[in-house]
Design a protein around this motif. Structure first.
Motif, PDB file in Angstrom:
ATOM      1  N   ASP A 127      -9.134  -4.382   2.207  1.00 40.38           N
ATOM      2  CA  ASP A 127      -8.852  -3.137   2.903  1.00 40.38           C
ATOM      3  C   ASP A 127      -7.365  -3.142   3.267  1.00 40.38           C
ATOM      4  N   MET A 128      -6.626  -2.124   2.831  1.00 44.14           N
ATOM      5  CA  MET A 128      -5.173  -2.137   2.993  1.00 44.14           C
ATOM      6  C   MET A 128      -4.725  -1.906   4.431  1.00 44.14           C
ATOM      7  N   LYS A 129      -5.591  -1.377   5.263  1.00 45.87           N
ATOM      8  CA  LYS A 129      -5.224  -1.154   6.667  1.00 45.87           C
ATOM      9  C   LYS A 129      -5.491  -2.382   7.530  1.00 45.87           C
ATOM     10  N   THR A 130      -6.582  -3.097   7.239  1.00 39.97           N
ATOM     11  CA  THR A 130      -6.994  -4.199   8.118  1.00 39.97           C
ATOM     12  C   THR A 130      -6.760  -5.586   7.516  1.00 39.97           C
ATOM     13  N   ILE A 131      -6.139  -5.652   6.359  1.00 39.92           N
ATOM     14  CA  ILE A 131      -5.917  -6.933   5.685  1.00 39.92           C
ATOM     15  C   ILE A 131      -5.172  -7.922   6.590  1.00 39.92           C
TER      16      ILE A 131
END
Length: 244
Positions: free
Chosen positions: A68-72
């Motif tokens: 996930d690009m927001k929560t990585i």
């Protein structure tokens, strides 16, 4: 090998999304040229893929893993970057380090490689881009084209799965542009996977396997290079090609 899914990005000073839900993928050994007018979101997309910017939404699949690009996490970002090279518009070299030291830096610091091994790899990469005789030169004693080739050598030294190029010739005079594009063409023939944001239409036409045309934060057309330039499906693509 690399896929981005539903990527969205806006900046704090704007309610308008720069990226409005981007989906595209890159296969191993492919050269993908991303083209489009200024402000279409090309560079932002590249920076989100490499996590120099954090996307508001979206996923990235890379080498068999999905994130996930927001929560990585920072750890996963570090892992991804170890397998991605990035070549900037303005070289981003350390002015107080030689060409050799600039290429070695990414091997010694994040990769914890010993200096002798790093030096051997760095010299090999400088020879690969035609700068074996400039290893001891500082950036200020190199032309813009030579500096960009050092930056390419730095990216290659990491032996990445993919190299991302952000308009690598935009800061160069025409005669220096040619030498950088020749290096990139050679890498393409060797099967190097590349995603290239570029305004060089001839390069996109000759070297890219696929062309992604962006405008207004969306992908207008994604097609094989030959198809895109000879018979684009979208009127906006055809208009862009005609103006170029």
């Amino acid at each position: 090998m690399l896929e981005v899914i539903s990527v969205k990005k806006s900046f704090k000073d704007s309610t308008e999304h720069v990226l409005k839900g981007i989906d595209f993928k890159v296969d191993k050994g492919e050269v993908v040229a991303i083209i489009g007018p200024s402000g279409s979101g090309k560079t932002t997309l590249l920076r989100c893929i490499s996590f120099l910017e954090k996307a508001d939404e979206g996923q990235i699949r890379f080498a068999g893993h999905t994130y996930d690009m927001k929560t990585i996490s920072k750890a996963h970002i570090h892992e991804l970057r170890m397998n991605m090279g990035f070549v900037f518009q303005n070289f981003n070299l350390f002015r107080n380090k030689t060409a050799l030291e600039n290429v070695m830096e990414g091997l010694i610091i994040p990769r914890k490689m010993n200096k002798d091994e790093a030096k051997n790899i760095a010299l090999e990469m400088l020879h690969k881009v035609g700068l074996g005789d400039r290893a001891d030169y500082y950036p200020d004693n190199l032309s813009g084209g030579q500096q960009q080739r050092v930056a390419i050598a730095r990216a290659l030294a990491l032996n990445p799965e993919v190299i991302l190029f952000d308009e690598p010739t935009s800061a160069l005079d025409p005669e220096l542009t040619v030498e950088v594009l020749e290096v990139m063409k050679r890498l393409a023939t060797e099967g190097t996977t590349m995603v290239v944001v570029t305004h060089e239409m001839e390069f996109a036409k000759e070297v890219a396997n696929r062309v992604v045309f962006m405008e207004g934060g969306v992908i207008v057309e994604d097609a094989p290079a030959k198809v895109f330039f000879e018979s684009p499906k979208e009127a906006r693509s055809a208009d862009f090609i005609r103006k170029k």
